[in-house]
Write an enzyme that holds these catalytic residues in place. Sequence first.
Site, PDB file in Angstrom:
ATOM      1  N   ASP A 191       0.842  -1.194   0.000  1.00 58.48           N
ATOM      2  CA  ASP A 191       0.000   0.000   0.000  1.00 58.48           C
ATOM      3  C   ASP A 191       0.880   1.247   0.000  1.00 58.48           C
ATOM      4  O   ASP A 191       1.919   1.291   0.678  1.00 58.48           O
ATOM      5  CB  ASP A 191      -0.908   0.024   1.231  1.00 58.48           C
ATOM      6  CG  ASP A 191      -2.030  -1.003   1.137  1.00 58.48           C
ATOM      7  OD1 ASP A 191      -2.078  -1.753   0.135  1.00 58.48           O
ATOM      8  OD2 ASP A 191      -2.854  -1.062   2.073  1.00 58.48           O
TER       9      ASP A 191
ATOM     10  N   HIS B 219       3.879  -2.137   3.234  1.00 64.13           N
ATOM     11  CA  HIS B 219       3.727  -0.719   2.884  1.00 64.13           C
ATOM     12  C   HIS B 219       4.983  -0.162   2.226  1.00 64.13           C
ATOM     13  O   HIS B 219       6.101  -0.602   2.505  1.00 64.13           O
ATOM     14  CB  HIS B 219       3.378   0.105   4.124  1.00 64.13           C
ATOM     15  CG  HIS B 219       1.959  -0.085   4.576  1.00 64.13           C
ATOM     16  ND1 HIS B 219       1.550  -1.185   5.296  1.00 64.13           N
ATOM     17  CD2 HIS B 219       0.840   0.692   4.413  1.00 64.13           C
ATOM     18  CE1 HIS B 219       0.252  -1.100   5.551  1.00 64.13           C
ATOM     19  NE2 HIS B 219      -0.193   0.044   5.032  1.00 64.13           N
TER      20      HIS B 219
END
Length: 330
Positions: free
Chosen positions: A143, A293
């Site tokens: 992400d 991430h």
Amino acid sequence: MAALARRQIAIVVGVLLAVALVGGGVAIALLSSSGGPTAVPSPTASPSPSASSSSPTASPSPPPTGAGQSSLQGPEQPSSELPSNAQPSNPQPSSDAPAPAPQPTQPGAPAPQQPAPGLPSGLRGLDIERIATSQKLVALTFDAGANDAGLASILSTLAANRVPATFFLTGTWAQANPAKVSQIVAAGHRIGNHSMTHADMTTQSDAQIGAELSNAQAAIQAGGADPRPLFRFPSGARTARTIAAVNANGYAAIRWTVDSLGWQGTMDGTRGPGFVTQRVLAALRPGEIVLMHVGSNPNDGSTLDAAALPDIIAQMRSAGYGFTTLDILL
């Protein structure tokens, strides 16, 4: 005696003259009633305009256009191009052919809802946590909504190991990093939609959710990628209503099997890359979706996911696992 002979001769001559005159009158009458002799055309004479159309030299008449027959002529097609009894080599349907009959519907019943483009019906109403497979396959996902501190390291590791991955980008991140969007795509990875502003969608109306999706999509497409139909809820917050709203906008909701928690940082020095690796491998199974991430922790600036990635890939491969993007769901 001589006088008698001359009288007889005169009588004979008179009779002959009378016969000749009568015969001539009869002949004239016959000629008048028959219209005279028929003229024989010259061998070199031009054919009469009334010649039959079956003549090899006759120009055919254009076919008539009327009910039940479509014209074979286009705006650039002369009328003599096709004879009246010819059929085109690839006939077109008649312009007055009846339209297909509509499918019957029940009175008062709503029209059947068409599935969103590119969204398999089997993904509707779900927030996918795992790929349904018995094969040893893992989907690594990243992400991006804060910064790009770990991106260069992540892309380098993926390239060195020839591993494909899926990146979920927010629209604000894509707007701030359009060249990075292009870089991810050029490296052969898949991109998904992570909303425009990373808002909690459980607090938003269906219209607001639609705006978040469309605005993020436009920002990502400006960087050269199309995120459809992959979407991930910000912070994983969702309800049945928000999943339905996402589906209505043409997106499938993709969650994860395990969150590496690398985004939490070192937790005052108590965690390092080994913590991330151990957590991800503890959940290893066919179809695992791993959440990591791109950005750094806002407090200590660490990028634990990027640091742990080489070891994660190596240990998964040692266990016989391969890697896939989330396009496998489509």
